[in-house]
Design a protein around this motif. Structure first.
Motif, PDB file in Angstrom:
ATOM      1  N   SER A 125      26.193  35.154  29.501  1.00 10.49           N
ATOM      2  CA  SER A 125      24.983  34.401  29.188  1.00 10.49           C
ATOM      3  C   SER A 125      25.356  33.003  28.698  1.00 10.49           C
ATOM      4  N   GLN A 126      24.383  32.095  28.831  1.00 11.01           N
ATOM      5  CA  GLN A 126      24.657  30.716  28.430  1.00 11.01           C
ATOM      6  C   GLN A 126      24.393  30.522  26.943  1.00 11.01           C
ATOM      7  N   THR A 127      25.281  29.779  26.304  1.00 12.18           N
ATOM      8  CA  THR A 127      25.094  29.449  24.886  1.00 12.18           C
ATOM      9  C   THR A 127      25.451  27.985  24.674  1.00 12.18           C
ATOM     10  N   ILE A 128      24.903  27.424  23.631  1.00 11.57           N
ATOM     11  CA  ILE A 128      25.183  26.047  23.277  1.00 11.57           C
ATOM     12  C   ILE A 128      25.572  26.001  21.806  1.00 11.57           C
ATOM     13  N   HIS A 129      26.639  25.301  21.519  1.00 10.62           N
ATOM     14  CA  HIS A 129      27.142  25.192  20.156  1.00 10.62           C
ATOM     15  C   HIS A 129      27.083  23.729  19.726  1.00 10.62           C
ATOM     16  N   GLN A 130      26.595  23.502  18.541  1.00  8.79           N
ATOM     17  CA  GLN A 130      26.493  22.148  18.018  1.00  8.79           C
ATOM     18  C   GLN A 130      26.979  22.172  16.574  1.00  8.79           C
ATOM     19  N   TRP A 131      27.839  21.235  16.229  1.00 10.13           N
ATOM     20  CA  TRP A 131      28.324  21.185  14.861  1.00 10.13           C
ATOM     21  C   TRP A 131      28.687  19.762  14.451  1.00 10.13           C
ATOM     22  N   PRO A 132      28.687  19.475  13.113  1.00  8.79           N
ATOM     23  CA  PRO A 132      28.359  20.415  12.042  1.00  8.79           C
ATOM     24  C   PRO A 132      26.851  20.571  11.885  1.00  8.79           C
ATOM     25  N   ALA A 133      26.422  21.489  11.071  1.00  7.83           N
ATOM     26  CA  ALA A 133      24.998  21.720  10.842  1.00  7.83           C
ATOM     27  C   ALA A 133      24.423  20.671   9.896  1.00  7.83           C
ATOM     28  N   THR A 134      25.221  20.253   8.945  1.00  7.64           N
ATOM     29  CA  THR A 134      24.785  19.269   7.951  1.00  7.64           C
ATOM     30  C   THR A 134      25.919  18.287   7.696  1.00  7.64           C
ATOM     31  N   LEU A 135      25.542  17.027   7.522  1.00 11.11           N
ATOM     32  CA  LEU A 135      26.560  16.005   7.303  1.00 11.11           C
ATOM     33  C   LEU A 135      25.988  14.905   6.422  1.00 11.11           C
ATOM     34  N   VAL A 136      26.736  14.557   5.392  1.00 14.95           N
ATOM     35  CA  VAL A 136      26.373  13.431   4.533  1.00 14.95           C
ATOM     36  C   VAL A 136      27.501  12.421   4.624  1.00 14.95           C
ATOM     37  N   GLU A 162      28.435  26.913  27.030  1.00 17.31           N
ATOM     38  CA  GLU A 162      29.214  27.983  27.665  1.00 17.31           C
ATOM     39  C   GLU A 162      28.338  28.733  28.656  1.00 17.31           C
ATOM     40  N   GLY A 163      28.970  29.243  29.708  1.00 16.32           N
ATOM     41  CA  GLY A 163      28.264  30.120  30.639  1.00 16.32           C
ATOM     42  C   GLY A 163      27.552  29.429  31.773  1.00 16.32           C
ATOM     43  N   THR A 164      27.792  28.126  31.959  1.00 19.04           N
ATOM     44  CA  THR A 164      27.191  27.417  33.079  1.00 19.04           C
ATOM     45  C   THR A 164      28.113  26.281  33.495  1.00 19.04           C
ATOM     46  N   SER A 165      27.874  25.748  34.680  1.00 22.16           N
ATOM     47  CA  SER A 165      28.691  24.642  35.174  1.00 22.16           C
ATOM     48  C   SER A 165      27.813  23.457  35.530  1.00 22.16           C
ATOM     49  N   ASN A 166      28.362  22.272  35.309  1.00 19.66           N
ATOM     50  CA  ASN A 166      27.692  21.018  35.653  1.00 19.66           C
ATOM     51  C   ASN A 166      26.269  20.926  35.097  1.00 19.66           C
ATOM     52  N   PRO A 167      26.092  21.218  33.820  1.00 17.88           N
ATOM     53  CA  PRO A 167      24.755  21.099  33.247  1.00 17.88           C
ATOM     54  C   PRO A 167      24.387  19.636  33.014  1.00 17.88           C
ATOM     55  N   ASN A 168      23.088  19.349  32.976  1.00  8.84           N
ATOM     56  CA  ASN A 168      22.618  18.073  32.432  1.00  8.84           C
ATOM     57  C   ASN A 168      22.674  18.209  30.906  1.00  8.84           C
ATOM     58  N   LEU A 169      23.179  17.192  30.241  1.00  6.99           N
ATOM     59  CA  LEU A 169      23.328  17.247  28.781  1.00  6.99           C
ATOM     60  C   LEU A 169      22.566  16.104  28.137  1.00  6.99           C
ATOM     61  N   TRP A 202      20.719  21.219  26.902  1.00  5.24           N
ATOM     62  CA  TRP A 202      21.162  21.226  28.287  1.00  5.24           C
ATOM     63  C   TRP A 202      20.109  21.860  29.179  1.00  5.24           C
ATOM     64  N   ASN A 203      20.134  21.491  30.471  1.00  6.23           N
ATOM     65  CA  ASN A 203      19.385  22.208  31.493  1.00  6.23           C
ATOM     66  C   ASN A 203      20.082  21.990  32.824  1.00  6.23           C
ATOM     67  N   ILE A 204      19.529  22.605  33.872  1.00  4.08           N
ATOM     68  CA  ILE A 204      20.191  22.502  35.171  1.00  4.08           C
ATOM     69  C   ILE A 204      19.332  21.763  36.185  1.00  4.08           C
ATOM     70  N   GLY A 205      18.228  21.180  35.751  1.00  9.07           N
ATOM     71  CA  GLY A 205      17.409  20.433  36.689  1.00  9.07           C
ATOM     72  C   GLY A 205      16.022  20.220  36.141  1.00  9.07           C
ATOM     73  N   ARG A 206      15.221  19.405  36.827  1.00  8.78           N
ATOM     74  CA  ARG A 206      13.981  18.924  36.228  1.00  8.78           C
ATOM     75  C   ARG A 206      12.884  19.974  36.143  1.00  8.78           C
ATOM     76  N   PHE A 207      13.003  21.098  36.815  1.00 10.62           N
ATOM     77  CA  PHE A 207      11.995  22.135  36.685  1.00 10.62           C
ATOM     78  C   PHE A 207      12.429  23.245  35.725  1.00 10.62           C
ATOM     79  N   TYR A 208      13.514  22.997  35.038  1.00 11.30           N
ATOM     80  CA  TYR A 208      14.043  23.992  34.123  1.00 11.30           C
ATOM     81  C   TYR A 208      13.948  23.489  32.690  1.00 11.30           C
ATOM     82  N   GLY A 209      13.602  24.419  31.798  1.00 11.33           N
ATOM     83  CA  GLY A 209      13.478  24.031  30.402  1.00 11.33           C
ATOM     84  C   GLY A 209      14.813  23.752  29.767  1.00 11.33           C
ATOM     85  N   TYR A 210      14.742  23.106  28.622  1.00 15.56           N
ATOM     86  CA  TYR A 210      15.930  22.808  27.847  1.00 15.56           C
ATOM     87  C   TYR A 210      16.316  24.022  27.000  1.00 15.56           C
ATOM     88  N   THR A 211      17.622  24.144  26.788  1.00 14.59           N
ATOM     89  CA  THR A 211      18.113  25.001  25.723  1.00 14.59           C
ATOM     90  C   THR A 211      18.732  24.079  24.686  1.00 14.59           C
TER      91      THR A 211
END
Lengths: 114, 112
Positions: free
Chosen positions: B1-12, B26-33, B93-102
């Motif tokens: 399955s596809q997952t997206i990781h973003q860090w850090p959660a908080t930054l000062v 993770e879990g996909t190729s050539n995504p739009n970011l 990320w998504n894979i094209g204009r008719f697909y929602g964002y994750t």
């Protein structure tokens, strides 16, 4: 400039009431999406509508895409406290490339009180 | 399955310091970011998007830059932060204009 205007901006209702959120534009969109976001988290996709006049239902939520593909609405029946959050509409302008770039509305903050 | 990781959660960070926020898919190729910034309780403003490695499009002039060194890695940077850079930053990320964002879970940046 393509804009999506959401109304109302804020909505506070009692549990069990019905509500409708609107998303309007003067531009045509290839598709419209609705997201729900809770504080401190990223938005989560609820639905994508593509065809003019399309209606989609997700349990107590009903989404409609306008016939001219310039507007959309989200109707919630018998709201629950768990529906509280920020609701965002977003659209892909017609004629845009396949970048999938979305234009977002300013959001509707919904508070459902017990 | 596809997952997206973003860090850090908080930054000062102090004014004038550098910034680097990272996002990986993770879990996909050539995504739009995408990188978005969100003001408190409001809509999202698109900052940058990328349809492939090394391809970056900027939506608004600002104190930030983005890079995509690998297919599924997207980085948001600044050489010198301003107070106005404070906000909630979201990667998607998504894979094209008719697909929602994750979306990722976001980074709350406070510049002091």
């Amino acid at each position: 400039t393509q804009l999506l205007e959401q109304s109302p901006q804020f909505l506070s209702i009692q549990e069990g009431e019905n509500l409708t959120v609107y998303c309007n534009s003067s531009s045509v969109f290839s598709s419209l999406q609705w997201y729900r976001q809770e504080p401190g988290e990223g938005p989560v996709l609820l639905v994508t509508v593509v065809t003019g006049g399309e209606v989609k239902k997700l349990k107590r939520l009903t989404f409609q895409f306008g016939d001219a593909r310039k507007d959309s609405s989200l109707h919630i029946t018998a709201a629950q406290t768990g529906d509280t959050g920020l609701y965002l509409c977003a659209g892909v302008p017609q004629g845009s490339s396949n970048t999938g770039k979305l234009i977002f509305g300013q959001g509707t903050t919904l508070q459902v009180k017990p | 399955s596809q997952t997206i990781h973003q860090w850090p959660a908080t930054l000062v960070q102090p004014v004038g310091s550098p910034l680097s926020l990272e996002c990986t898919v993770e879990g996909t190729s050539n995504p739009n970011l995408y990188w978005y910034r969100q003001a408190a309780g409001r809509g999202l403003q698109l900052l940058f998007y990328s349809v492939g490695i090394g391809q970056i499009s900027s939506e608004v002039p600002q104190n930030l830059s983005a890079s995509r060194p690998q297919d599924r890695q997207f980085i948001l940077s600044s050489k010198k932060l301003l107070l106005s850079d404070s906000g909630f930053y979201l990667c998607a990320w998504n894979i094209g204009r008719f697909y929602g964002y994750t979306f990722g879970s976001g980074t709350r940046l406070t510049v002091v």
